[in-house]
Design a protein around this motif. Structure first.
Motif, PDB file in Angstrom:
ATOM      1  N   UNK A   1       0.836  -1.206   0.000  1.00 41.45           N
ATOM      2  CA  UNK A   1       0.000   0.000   0.000  1.00 41.45           C
ATOM      3  C   UNK A   1       0.871   1.255   0.000  1.00 41.45           C
ATOM      4  N   UNK A   2       1.931   1.255   0.805  1.00 36.87           N
ATOM      5  CA  UNK A   2       2.823   2.421   0.868  1.00 36.87           C
ATOM      6  C   UNK A   2       3.459   2.695  -0.487  1.00 36.87           C
ATOM      7  N   UNK A   3       3.926   1.661  -1.159  1.00 36.83           N
ATOM      8  CA  UNK A   3       4.551   1.835  -2.475  1.00 36.83           C
ATOM      9  C   UNK A   3       3.543   2.364  -3.493  1.00 36.83           C
ATOM     10  N   UNK A   4       2.312   1.895  -3.414  1.00 38.29           N
ATOM     11  CA  UNK A   4       1.290   2.404  -4.344  1.00 38.29           C
ATOM     12  C   UNK A   4       1.039   3.888  -4.103  1.00 38.29           C
ATOM     13  N   UNK A   5       0.980   4.283  -2.834  1.00 41.11           N
ATOM     14  CA  UNK A   5       0.733   5.682  -2.522  1.00 41.11           C
ATOM     15  C   UNK A   5       1.907   6.576  -2.957  1.00 41.11           C
ATOM     16  N   UNK A   6       3.118   6.047  -2.911  1.00 41.99           N
ATOM     17  CA  UNK A   6       4.284   6.821  -3.328  1.00 41.99           C
ATOM     18  C   UNK A   6       4.393   6.931  -4.853  1.00 41.99           C
ATOM     19  N   UNK A   7       3.831   5.972  -5.552  1.00 41.42           N
ATOM     20  CA  UNK A   7       3.928   5.950  -7.011  1.00 41.42           C
ATOM     21  C   UNK A   7       2.835   6.763  -7.687  1.00 41.42           C
ATOM     22  N   UNK A   8       2.858   6.721  -9.008  1.00 41.07           N
ATOM     23  CA  UNK A   8       1.886   7.473  -9.814  1.00 41.07           C
ATOM     24  C   UNK A   8       1.369   6.559 -10.915  1.00 41.07           C
ATOM     25  N   UNK A   9       0.068   6.197 -10.834  1.00 42.65           N
ATOM     26  CA  UNK A   9      -0.553   5.320 -11.832  1.00 42.65           C
ATOM     27  C   UNK A   9      -1.856   5.946 -12.292  1.00 42.65           C
ATOM     28  N   UNK A  10      -1.777   6.968 -13.148  1.00 44.09           N
ATOM     29  CA  UNK A  10      -2.970   7.740 -13.512  1.00 44.09           C
ATOM     30  C   UNK A  10      -3.889   7.062 -14.525  1.00 44.09           C
ATOM     31  N   UNK A  11      -3.375   6.076 -15.275  1.00 44.23           N
ATOM     32  CA  UNK A  11      -4.181   5.433 -16.327  1.00 44.23           C
ATOM     33  C   UNK A  11      -4.730   4.110 -15.789  1.00 44.23           C
ATOM     34  N   UNK A  12      -6.050   3.960 -15.813  1.00 46.00           N
ATOM     35  CA  UNK A  12      -6.656   2.733 -15.299  1.00 46.00           C
ATOM     36  C   UNK A  12      -6.339   1.549 -16.214  1.00 46.00           C
ATOM     37  N   UNK A  13      -5.852   0.488 -15.615  1.00 43.76           N
ATOM     38  CA  UNK A  13      -5.561  -0.746 -16.347  1.00 43.76           C
ATOM     39  C   UNK A  13      -6.267  -1.891 -15.621  1.00 43.76           C
ATOM     40  N   UNK A  14      -7.178  -2.551 -16.311  1.00 43.18           N
ATOM     41  CA  UNK A  14      -7.964  -3.604 -15.680  1.00 43.18           C
ATOM     42  C   UNK A  14      -7.303  -4.972 -15.745  1.00 43.18           C
ATOM     43  N   UNK A  15      -6.453  -5.199 -16.770  1.00 41.53           N
ATOM     44  CA  UNK A  15      -5.894  -6.544 -16.942  1.00 41.53           C
ATOM     45  C   UNK A  15      -4.374  -6.561 -17.072  1.00 41.53           C
ATOM     46  N   UNK A  16      -3.774  -5.463 -17.421  1.00 38.93           N
ATOM     47  CA  UNK A  16      -2.339  -5.487 -17.705  1.00 38.93           C
ATOM     48  C   UNK A  16      -1.557  -4.450 -16.906  1.00 38.93           C
ATOM     49  N   UNK A  17      -1.974  -4.186 -15.678  1.00 37.34           N
ATOM     50  CA  UNK A  17      -1.286  -3.178 -14.876  1.00 37.34           C
ATOM     51  C   UNK A  17       0.175  -3.565 -14.629  1.00 37.34           C
ATOM     52  N   UNK A  18       0.421  -4.857 -14.433  1.00 35.91           N
ATOM     53  CA  UNK A  18       1.785  -5.296 -14.113  1.00 35.91           C
ATOM     54  C   UNK A  18       2.786  -4.904 -15.188  1.00 35.91           C
ATOM     55  N   UNK A  19       2.408  -5.086 -16.437  1.00 30.91           N
ATOM     56  CA  UNK A  19       3.346  -4.774 -17.520  1.00 30.91           C
ATOM     57  C   UNK A  19       3.273  -3.302 -17.922  1.00 30.91           C
ATOM     58  N   UNK A  20       2.093  -2.718 -17.816  1.00 32.64           N
ATOM     59  CA  UNK A  20       1.938  -1.313 -18.221  1.00 32.64           C
ATOM     60  C   UNK A  20       2.781  -0.399 -17.331  1.00 32.64           C
ATOM     61  N   UNK A  21       2.812  -0.695 -16.043  1.00 37.10           N
ATOM     62  CA  UNK A  21       3.558   0.133 -15.095  1.00 37.10           C
ATOM     63  C   UNK A  21       4.858  -0.547 -14.638  1.00 37.10           C
ATOM     64  N   UNK A  22       5.365  -1.468 -15.431  1.00 41.68           N
ATOM     65  CA  UNK A  22       6.557  -2.229 -15.033  1.00 41.68           C
ATOM     66  C   UNK A  22       7.793  -1.360 -14.845  1.00 41.68           C
ATOM     67  N   UNK A  23       7.819  -0.185 -15.448  1.00 46.50           N
ATOM     68  CA  UNK A  23       9.002   0.688 -15.328  1.00 46.50           C
ATOM     69  C   UNK A  23       8.712   1.963 -14.538  1.00 46.50           C
ATOM     70  N   UNK A  24       7.533   2.067 -13.953  1.00 48.52           N
ATOM     71  CA  UNK A  24       7.157   3.260 -13.194  1.00 48.52           C
ATOM     72  C   UNK A  24       7.713   3.181 -11.771  1.00 48.52           C
ATOM     73  N   UNK A  25       8.442   4.209 -11.325  1.00 52.63           N
ATOM     74  CA  UNK A  25       9.008   4.177  -9.967  1.00 52.63           C
ATOM     75  C   UNK A  25       7.935   3.897  -8.910  1.00 52.63           C
ATOM     76  N   UNK A  26       8.303   3.135  -7.907  1.00 55.14           N
ATOM     77  CA  UNK A  26       7.465   2.723  -6.783  1.00 55.14           C
ATOM     78  C   UNK A  26       6.379   1.724  -7.200  1.00 55.14           C
TER      79      UNK A  26
END
Length: 395
Positions: A117-142
């Motif tokens: 939860x802490x890492x999610x709050x520190x990061x930035x994931x503005x685009x909703x991804x229902x099935x591929x969040x793992x790969x879509x944000x694979x290079x996003x800090x936190x």
């Protein structure tokens, strides 16, 4: 995988949990039962909240884009912890040691969930991804660290479960060992799920597109792992229950000849055994044993130690093992007592029981062996010599 592929197993887990809740209420202090219920609850929640329609709805209700990601990852961590706690309590051992190990797993994965939860709050994931969040944000800090952390938690649980089950399987046999091996197969699928996810994430880091491993293959592996593991957990319990029930009915049938012999003179005590259903095996056996004991008690004034001694001597002379000779002698004494009771319809011997020089002997004890003698040699009382001995017991 679409919504129904998630909701059907979630409903199955919910039904199983509802079935267990009454037992949990009655035996809340049972750590194994609590672990089973926790596992069912966490598994159902994982399937429910991991469904794409639920992910979208949770994101909408909370107003936080991709809020479902840390929620589902945290539930996966809780599920991993519940599996480890269940296997620890199932195996048993010193209670204090079991509690200590369980608390360590719970504490470790609780910290794991908080970090997600802490890492999610520190990061930035503005685009909703229902099935591929793992790969879509694979290079996003936190967010990247959050993904790696949750996959590491799944991997640790899978490897540890296989290790624990394998060590235990080497020490046991039968249905329990089969169940443990099936659980290992299920967690092999879970480990493969994490490997597929890791491969897709690492490919993103290297500038490649292996998203299909994460989006298409991994969910199938996770579903297979959960279903196979559920079979492994249930199989030993179900098969042991069926085996116990079968053995109970076998004992019920084996006592039939003795029960039938006593029913000749004590119908009030040896009531006809009524089959009450599959779940009443223990009750039916208890009733039959009670009928037999009541019948033997009613015959006690007619037991004659001389009949017993003659039959025992004949059986021993015929080469019977001492235990079998004792059973033959008991059976001879019972059948002789039955004949004596039939010859005394007015119960004169009963009325005079307890007088001096009464020949009454101690009642028989090994009911199964006596019943077996009556089944294999029903004329044992009439001819207690070699001709009346069960062939399989003469050495």
């Amino acid at each position: 995988m679409q919504g129904p592929s998630y909701y059907i197993p979630a409903a199955a887990m919910a039904a199983a949990l509802a079935f267990k809740v009454p037992s949990l209420v009655r035996a809340w202090r049972d750590p194994l039962l609590r672990a089973v219920c926790a596992l069912l609850a966490m598994a159902g929640l994982v399937f429910f909240f991991a469904a794409p329609p639920t992910i979208a709805e949770v994101n909408r209700l909370t107003g936080i884009t991709n809020f479902s990601a840390p929620l589902v990852y945290a539930l996966l961590s809780g599920f991993s912890a519940s599996c480890l706690v269940l296997i620890v309590n199932w195996r048993g051992g010193p209670p204090e040691r079991t509690r200590r190990i369980s608390r360590r797993w719970i504490a470790g994965y609780s910290v794991h969930m908080v970090l997600l939860v802490v890492l999610f709050l520190l990061g930035d994931a503005p685009v909703e991804r229902l099935r591929d969040l793992d790969t879509y944000y694979a290079t996003t800090p936190y967010i990247r660290e959050m993904i790696v952390l949750y996959l590491a938690g799944v991997t640790v649980a899978g490897v540890t479960m296989n290790y624990l089950c394998w060590r235990w399987a080497l020490q046991v046999h039968g249905w329990l060992r089969t169940g443990l091996l099936i659980i290992m197969l299920g967690y092999t699928f879970n480990t493969a799920y994490a490997a597929a996810k890791f491969a897709a994430v690492f490919a993103r880091w290297a500038g490649h597109d292996w998203d299909g491993l994460s989006t298409d293959l991994a969910p199938i592996l996770a579903s297979l792992g959960a279903q196979v593991s559920a079979v492994g957990f249930c199989l030993p319990l179900v098969c042991q229950r069926l085996t116990d029930t079968w053995q109970t009915w076998a004992s019920y049938r084996q006592l039939g000849p003795l029960w039938g012999e006593l029913n000749k003179v004590a119908p009030g005590h040896a009531r006809p055994g009524r089959v009450l259903g599959w779940s009443s095996a223990e009750l039916s056996l208890t009733r039959r044993e009670s009928d037999i004991h009541d019948g033997l008690l009613a015959l006690h004034p007619y037991f004659d130690r001389r009949d017993h001694a003659r039959a025992y001597a004949a059986a021993t002379h015929a080469g019977c093992h001492p235990e079998q000779a004792q059973a033959v002698a008991d059976a001879a004494m019972v059948t002789a007592a039955v004949r004596a009771r039939l010859a005394d319809p007015e119960g004169k011997i009963i009325d005079s029981a307890g007088t001096a020089d009464s020949p009454a002997a101690e009642g028989p004890r090994d009911l199964m062996r006596i019943s077996a003698v009556l089944r294999e040699a029903p004329d044992v009382a009439a001819a207690p010599g070699p001709a009346a001995m069960p062939e399989s017991e003469v050495h």
